[in-house]
Design a protein around this motif. Structure first.
Motif, short mmCIF file in Angstrom:
data_model
loop_
_atom_site.label_atom_id
_atom_site.label_comp_id
_atom_site.label_asym_id
_atom_site.label_seq_id
_atom_site.Cartn_x
_atom_site.Cartn_y
_atom_site.Cartn_z
N GLN A 1 0.82 -1.20 0.00
CA GLN A 1 0.00 0.00 0.00
C GLN A 1 0.86 1.26 0.00
N ASN B 1 0.69 4.03 -3.03
CA ASN B 1 0.38 5.43 -2.77
C ASN B 1 1.49 6.35 -3.26
N SER C 1 -7.66 3.70 4.56
CA SER C 1 -6.80 3.54 3.39
C SER C 1 -6.73 4.82 2.56
N THR D 1 -5.55 -4.00 -0.72
CA THR D 1 -4.87 -2.77 -1.09
C THR D 1 -5.70 -2.01 -2.12
#
Length: 561
Positions: free
Chosen positions: A215, A219, A490, A544
């Motif tokens: 993750q 990002n 998230s 994710t």
């Protein structure tokens, strides 16, 4: 064949990258390297598995694919996505898995034979690259380097006429060295070049740790942050952070291209047996994705879109009732979403009949028009956590809920959860009713609504906050975002300012993706004072997500023309 794949996988997972036992051998003269794999079945099956995936209808300038053939279908997916166009040259960026290069980088003038056919080297481009002899050497390591060899049967199948420039990268190279290689590659990268980054991602980690590191990487990619990518750890995040960095830099500087991750899987997903320590895989496409992009996706991908402020009243109503205007707007939006689920922030009250005497700062919209547009746009959820939902008090809010419920349109207000297929959205607003100066509604108790029992299921905050026409968060929004991060979200997706953020911001080393404001979606403000974006949010099976920010036209001005 399978035994050989398992041997290669085990060797490449040895911490510290112990050297491959077998010596590397260069072909005589100008001959090709002999085939590395002796069975075409694995490659043919992988190619067949993605035959129904539609290639990108816009030219890709790069792809990122794994090289573990346990995930051969993902390698095929990346090449399949790029296969709608022809390329003269393909540059392959790979780790030097077995520490065979004596310099920072290695390449070769030799071509390759594969079980599906030959692949020629672009000797002119290789020679030009090798003029940087202080850091790049001619090497025989490609005899055994699966980071390159695993690519070649797919490359021959999808691009039989293309010539290649293989580059193996030493683990000793650092950011300054990556920048030097990027500069050396620029003269051989043109519009007929595809850059293939051969990279496996999180290594040797329990699955819960792998998910977190994946993750963070996703990002950083979504944000296009070279600093963030350079700070990733090898091999916790990827087995070649340098390849990821160089790919991202070249794509931005040479093509203005952005990444789109279309797959993120873990080796646990490829076996029913428990895997104590895993490897992760990513497939990313790079391109300048514009209007009409068909967004290649597998049927199992879960893709949702989030958009900003919507009001079907006031001047927007006058625009939408004109002949053909609503049709043009709907067609434009569905071309972006592919008719996938869309979640919007509904500003105002839905009424069967809107009073004529209502003032302009009290937002209300006719039920028939609002419901019709929401359905046509494939709206799967309406956010009501904002400063206009109670413009006509509790009775007006109740009317809005009644209209949405009767139309079968899901909604979520302050502290409430909208449960999508693989994602929970929680509505939050820090702003009181219209005109209020209060920006302190979000308490710890409300923020705790972000805490959900299923830790494997991603949670996103859909939050109304900040000040109108301000594109940067204040200290309060920064504090709230950190509190949301600590509660395990998230993504944080904001609205209210009527202007859109220009980028996705990774928080805390990439743990969370934040879009401070999506701005307007369908709202009666012109482009001089407002802007809008849509967020594509793709959820993968391991929990994710990947986010992509899509700039929107001003639909209010579009309708007035």
């Amino acid at each position: 064949m399978i035994a050989r794949l398992l041997t290669i996988a085990v060797l490449s997972l040895i911490v510290g990258g112990a050297a491959y036992a077998a010596p590397v051998v260069c072909p005589p003269g100008s001959d090709n390297f002999p085939p590395f794999y002796d069975d075409a079945t694995l490659f043919k099956n992988a190619i067949a598995s993605v035959a129904n995936v539609e290639p990108s209808n816009q030219r890709l300038t790069g792809i990122t694919v794994p090289h573990h053939l346990l995930a051969a279908d993902l390698v095929a997916l990346g090449f399949r996505a790029a296969s709608g166009f022809r390329y003269k040259r393909i540059i392959i960026l790979s780790p030097d898995h077995f520490h065979k290069t004596h310099k920072l980088y290695a390449t070769t003038l030799h071509g390759f034979d594969t079980v599906l056919g030959p692949v020629a080297a672009d000797t002119n481009a290789v020679r030009r690259l090798e003029t940087n002899s202080d850091m790049i050497e001619e090497s025989c390591l490609f005899d055994k380097e699966h980071g390159v060899r695993a690519m070649l049967p797919f490359l021959h199948h999808y691009f039989p006429e293309a010539k290649i420039v293989p580059v193996a990268m030493s683990v000793k190279a650092r950011r300054g060295d990556w920048d030097r290689l990027a500069e050396a590659l620029k003269p051989i990268v043109d519009q007929d070049t595809l850059i293939v980054e051969s990279t496996d991602f999180s290594h040797y980690l329990p699955q819960h740790d792998a998910r977190r590191f994946d993750q963070q990487t996703l990002n950083m990619l979504a944000a296009g942050s070279l600093d963030g990518i350079a700070a990733l750890r090898q091999p916790d995040h990827a087995d070649s952070v340098g390849a990821l960095y160089i790919q991202t830099r070249l794509q931005r500087e040479l093509f203005g291209a952005q990444p789109l991750v279309v797959a993120n899987e873990n080796s646990q997903e490829h076996t029913s047996d428990y895997v104590e320590r895993t490897t992760s895989y990513v497939v990313a496409l790079f391109g300048a994705f514009g209007p009409g992009f068909n967004n290649p996706a597998r049927p199992k991908d879960r893709i949702n879109y989030l958009a900003g402020d919507v009001n079907f009243g006031r001047a927007m109503k006058k625009i939408l009732v004109r002949d053909g205007v609503a049709d043009r707007i709907v067609d434009s939006v569905l071309a972006l979403t592919g008719s996938r689920p869309l979640i919007v922030n509904l500003e105002g009250v839905v009424l069967p009949n809107v009073p004529e005497a209502i003032d302009d700062m009290t937002l209300a919209m006719p039920e028939g028009l609002a419901v019709d547009m929401l359905k046509r746009l494939h709206v799967a959820g309406v956010g009501l956590a904002n400063n206009h939902a109670y413009d006509l008090g509790p009775s007006g809010y109740a009317e809005t809920l009644r209209a949405l419920d009767e139309a079968g349109i899901p909604h979520f207000g302050q502290g409430e959860t909208l449960a999508l297929a693989d994602l929970d959205l929680v509505g939050l607003t820090d702003i009181d009713t219209n005109g209020s100066k209060n920006t302190d509604l979000l308490t710890p108790a409300l923020l705790d609504r972000l805490l959900h029992e299923n830790a494997a299921r991603p949670v996103a905050a859909f939050v109304h906050w900040g000040r109108e026409y301000k594109t940067e968060p204040s200290a309060r929004e920064d504090m709230l975002a950190d509190q949301m991060r600590l509660r395990g979200v998230s993504a944080i997706v904001g609205g209210h300012p009527h202007v859109s953020s220009e980028a996705i911001v990774p928080l805390a080393g990439g743990d969370v993706a934040e879009v401070y404001s999506l701005g307007n979606f369908l709202f009666d403000q012109n482009a001089e004072r407002s802007s809008g974006s849509m967020l594509e949010l793709r959820v993968f099976a391991q929990g994710t997500i990947f986010t992509r920010l899509i700039p929107l036209p001003n639909y209010f001005e579009t309708g007035r023309k």
